[in-house]
Design an enzyme around this catalytic site. Structure first.
Site, PDB file in Angstrom:
ATOM      1  N   ASN A  58       8.202  -2.445  -7.645  1.00  0.00           N
ATOM      2  CA  ASN A  58       9.072  -3.294  -6.826  1.00  0.00           C
ATOM      3  C   ASN A  58       8.997  -4.735  -7.314  1.00  0.00           C
ATOM      4  O   ASN A  58       8.288  -5.029  -8.280  1.00  0.00           O
ATOM      5  CB  ASN A  58       8.701  -3.176  -5.350  1.00  0.00           C
ATOM      6  CG  ASN A  58       7.247  -3.528  -5.120  1.00  0.00           C
ATOM      7  OD1 ASN A  58       6.840  -4.672  -5.304  1.00  0.00           O
ATOM      8  ND2 ASN A  58       6.438  -2.545  -4.738  1.00  0.00           N
ATOM      9  N   ASP A  66       5.709   3.203  -1.388  1.00  0.00           N
ATOM     10  CA  ASP A  66       5.553   4.223  -0.343  1.00  0.00           C
ATOM     11  C   ASP A  66       5.519   5.639  -0.920  1.00  0.00           C
ATOM     12  O   ASP A  66       4.974   6.544  -0.304  1.00  0.00           O
ATOM     13  CB  ASP A  66       6.693   4.106   0.672  1.00  0.00           C
ATOM     14  CG  ASP A  66       6.478   2.911   1.589  1.00  0.00           C
ATOM     15  OD1 ASP A  66       5.313   2.630   1.918  1.00  0.00           O
ATOM     16  OD2 ASP A  66       7.467   2.257   1.966  1.00  0.00           O
ATOM     17  N   ASP A  97      -0.916   5.578   3.558  1.00  0.00           N
ATOM     18  CA  ASP A  97      -0.696   4.279   4.200  1.00  0.00           C
ATOM     19  C   ASP A  97      -2.069   3.592   4.234  1.00  0.00           C
ATOM     20  O   ASP A  97      -2.907   3.880   5.086  1.00  0.00           O
ATOM     21  CB  ASP A  97      -0.127   4.460   5.607  1.00  0.00           C
ATOM     22  CG  ASP A  97       0.288   3.132   6.218  1.00  0.00           C
ATOM     23  OD1 ASP A  97      -0.380   2.111   5.935  1.00  0.00           O
ATOM     24  OD2 ASP A  97       1.273   3.111   6.969  1.00  0.00           O
ATOM     25  N   ILE A  98      -2.282   2.707   3.271  1.00  0.00           N
ATOM     26  CA  ILE A  98      -3.610   2.111   3.082  1.00  0.00           C
ATOM     27  C   ILE A  98      -4.032   1.333   4.326  1.00  0.00           C
ATOM     28  O   ILE A  98      -5.147   1.486   4.838  1.00  0.00           O
ATOM     29  CB  ILE A  98      -3.615   1.187   1.843  1.00  0.00           C
ATOM     30  CG1 ILE A  98      -3.130   1.954   0.608  1.00  0.00           C
ATOM     31  CG2 ILE A  98      -5.006   0.608   1.619  1.00  0.00           C
ATOM     32  CD1 ILE A  98      -2.963   1.097  -0.641  1.00  0.00           C
ATOM     33  N   LYS A 144       0.197   0.586  12.971  1.00  0.00           N
ATOM     34  CA  LYS A 144      -0.842   0.630  11.925  1.00  0.00           C
ATOM     35  C   LYS A 144      -2.202   0.169  12.439  1.00  0.00           C
ATOM     36  O   LYS A 144      -3.203   0.298  11.747  1.00  0.00           O
ATOM     37  CB  LYS A 144      -0.419  -0.231  10.733  1.00  0.00           C
ATOM     38  CG  LYS A 144       0.883   0.262  10.089  1.00  0.00           C
ATOM     39  CD  LYS A 144       1.067  -0.251   8.692  1.00  0.00           C
ATOM     40  CE  LYS A 144       2.401   0.206   8.120  1.00  0.00           C
ATOM     41  NZ  LYS A 144       2.357   0.411   6.682  1.00  0.00           N
TER      42      LYS A 144
HETATM   43  N1  CTP Z   1       1.195  -0.740   3.368  1.00  0.00           N
HETATM   44  C1  CTP Z   1       0.105   0.029   3.033  1.00  0.00           C
HETATM   45  N2  CTP Z   1       0.279   1.235   2.437  1.00  0.00           N
HETATM   46  C2  CTP Z   1       1.527   1.711   2.201  1.00  0.00           C
HETATM   47  C3  CTP Z   1       2.645   0.929   2.552  1.00  0.00           C
HETATM   48  C4  CTP Z   1       2.441  -0.306   3.127  1.00  0.00           C
HETATM   49  O1  CTP Z   1      -1.013  -0.381   3.265  1.00  0.00           O
HETATM   50  N3  CTP Z   1       1.673   2.890   1.645  1.00  0.00           N
HETATM   51  C5  CTP Z   1       0.947  -2.036   4.021  1.00  0.00           C
HETATM   52  C6  CTP Z   1       1.553  -3.233   3.313  1.00  0.00           C
HETATM   53  O2  CTP Z   1       0.632  -3.811   2.412  1.00  0.00           O
HETATM   54  C7  CTP Z   1       1.847  -4.169   4.480  1.00  0.00           C
HETATM   55  C8  CTP Z   1       2.143  -3.245   5.636  1.00  0.00           C
HETATM   56  O3  CTP Z   1       1.567  -1.974   5.286  1.00  0.00           O
HETATM   57  O4  CTP Z   1       0.734  -4.958   4.825  1.00  0.00           O
HETATM   58  C9  CTP Z   1       3.600  -3.066   5.926  1.00  0.00           C
HETATM   59  O5  CTP Z   1       4.281  -2.698   4.743  1.00  0.00           O
HETATM   60  P1  CTP Z   1       5.849  -2.495   4.720  1.00  0.00           P
HETATM   61  O6  CTP Z   1       6.279  -2.143   3.351  1.00  0.00           O
HETATM   62  O7  CTP Z   1       6.519  -3.652   5.401  1.00  0.00           O
HETATM   63  O8  CTP Z   1       6.034  -1.292   5.712  1.00  0.00           O
HETATM   64  P2  CTP Z   1       5.947   0.269   5.456  1.00  0.00           P
HETATM   65  O9  CTP Z   1       4.721   0.780   6.125  1.00  0.00           O
HETATM   66  O10 CTP Z   1       6.085   0.563   4.007  1.00  0.00           O
HETATM   67  O11 CTP Z   1       7.193   0.761   6.283  1.00  0.00           O
HETATM   68  P3  CTP Z   1       8.758   0.605   5.879  1.00  0.00           P
HETATM   69  O12 CTP Z   1       8.824   0.647   4.367  1.00  0.00           O
HETATM   70  O13 CTP Z   1       9.380   1.758   6.527  1.00  0.00           O
HETATM   71  O14 CTP Z   1       9.215  -0.703   6.434  1.00  0.00           O
END
Ligand code: CTP
Length: 395
Positions: free
Chosen positions: A207, A276, A304-305, A339
């Site tokens: 990204n 993701d 989802d870390i 989260k």
């Molecule tokens: N994050 C994470 N692990 C993932 C995706 C996201 O830890 N696989 C963390 C990001 O570092 C950030 C937070 O979760 O601090 C939110 O990330 P964001 O991309 O805004 O949300 P997503 O959980 O990916 O949800 P969406 O893409 O549906 O908005």
């Protein structure tokens, strides 16, 4: 409240003086107030008007005002006196208590522990016993001496003696001033940059994250006295040398590294743009283009870390970022709750991604809300870190 440190910058007559407007800009970006004093030799090397415009105050020189008790007023004003560049001559004078211009008079009237010296000279001068001896005198008396860099010097020779770059000096100044500050003794873990998910040996899913916000957060945490570890995906943005840096490529590697370092951290900020999804299968050889066939890439979700870290949060303060393509703060709040983090930083892709500036809203799980208008990422990071620190300390 940002860092409202008052920094007096003393410029002596080294060619590196031309870099000082950039240094002042960086100090001010962190919220510091800056005033400048020039030696007569420096006056010819850097424009007084430019300095005055950048720092927003008149520049102090040996002209007339010298006899107007400026050295006493300025010495009372300054939280730190940064002499940059400090020539061998100025260093020698300070070491021996000579006060023959405004800068050296200030050095004699300001407490040693408030004085930082960024030397700049050619390698011969740097290596001379006299210079070494003078620097040792200053170190022994409690002055803070910054290192020099190795590299090409104004005289065309390569070697030690080059003044540190403005960003490095800024890092030193804020770290030095933070040594007794609010995050001293705390460990801050930051994830930064994008992740890359390999498709085949030459292609990845990634990204547009530049890693700028992660680097700014690392700097801001160091400035507040914290010990900082950054787990960074592939980003070209330089990270502060005082931070421990763990480089990773994929989301799974980031997950493993963060889990490992989370245990010993007090604060964790997930600023990384984690992919993701990742390809279900990695092709060992480069995928060949087929002219008339549709190509479908199967993806599976990455962990989802942030949500996983929250499961073992304990007393740690956990912060997420919510990068949205529309203006929905509600989505960010829902994400924070889903989260399990203590705070989430809401920002919009078109106002932050890859840019030097950002506009953020800081949202706390206790209902806290603060809107920070569009500013430089370093300044935004400073505000975010201060809000985190205030909430950690009051818990
Ligand atoms: N994050 C994470 N692990 C993932 C995706 C996201 O830890 N696989 C963390 C990001 O570092 C950030 C937070 O979760 O601090 C939110 O990330 P964001 O991309 O805004 O949300 P997503 O959980 O990916 O949800 P969406 O893409 O549906 O908005």
């Amino acid at each position: 409240m940002q860092n409202t440190y008052r920094i007096l910058v003393g410029i002596s007559g080294g060619i590196a003086a031309y870099k000082i407007p950039q240094l002042i800009r960086l100090l001010k970006k962190q919220g510091a107030q800056v005033k400048v004093v020039l030696t007569p030799n420096a006056s010819g090397l850097v424009g007084e008007k430019a300095l005055q415009t950048i720092c927003g105050h008149p520049v102090f020189t040996d002209n007339a005002s010298f006899y107007d008790m400026d050295h006493i007023r300025l010495s009372q004003w300054a939280d730190v006196f940064l002499i940059s560049p400090a020539t061998a001559n100025t260093i020698a004078k300070i070491a021996h208590g000579i006060a023959d211009n405004l800068l050296t008079s200030l050095a004699l009237s300001i407490s040693e522990s408030k004085i930082m010296i960024a030397p700049a000279m050619n390698s011969e001068m740097w290596e001379k016993k006299a210079t070494n001896h003078n620097l040792q005198i200053l170190k022994d008396r409690g002055y803070h001496i910054l290192p020099v860099a190795n590299g090409e010097l104004a005289c065309g020779v390569c070697g030690p003696g080059r003044m540190l770059e403005p960003q490095e000096i800024t890092d030193h100044v804020f770290r030095y001033m933070a040594s007794s500050s609010i995050l001293k003794g705390k460990s801050v873990l930051i994830s930064s940059g994008p992740t890359e998910e390999p498709i085949d040996p030459v292609r990845v899913i990634t990204n547009k994250s530049s890693g700028k916000m992660g680097a700014a957060l690392a700097r801001a945490a160091l400035y507040l006295g914290a010990k900082v570890t950054v787990v960074s995906g592939p980003a070209s943005e330089p990270l502060p040398s005082a931070a421990t840096v763990v480089k990773v490529q994929t989301a799974q590697q980031m997950n493993t590294a963060l889990k490992e370092h989370f245990e010993n951290s007090d604060i964790c900020i997930m600023a990384a743009a984690v992919s993701d999804y990742r390809p279900l299968c990695f092709s060992e050889t480069k995928i060949v283009r087929e002219e008339k066939q549709k190509f479908t890439l199967a993806l599976i979700p990455n962990p989802d870390i942030l949500a996983n870290l929250a499961l073992n949060k304990g007393k740690r303060f956990l912060v997420g970022f919510s990068l949205e393509s529309d203006g929905s703060e509600e989505r960010a709040i829902a994400k924070m709750n889903r989260k399990g983090c203590d705070m989430i930083i809401f920002n919009r892709a078109d106002q932050a991604l890859g840019l030097d500036s950002t506009r953020v809203v800081i949202l706390g799980c206790d209902g806290f809300r603060e809107e920070v208008p569009t500013i430089d990422k370093n300044a935004a990071a400073g505000i975010i870190l201060e809000r985190i620190a205030q909430r950690c300390v009051s818990r």
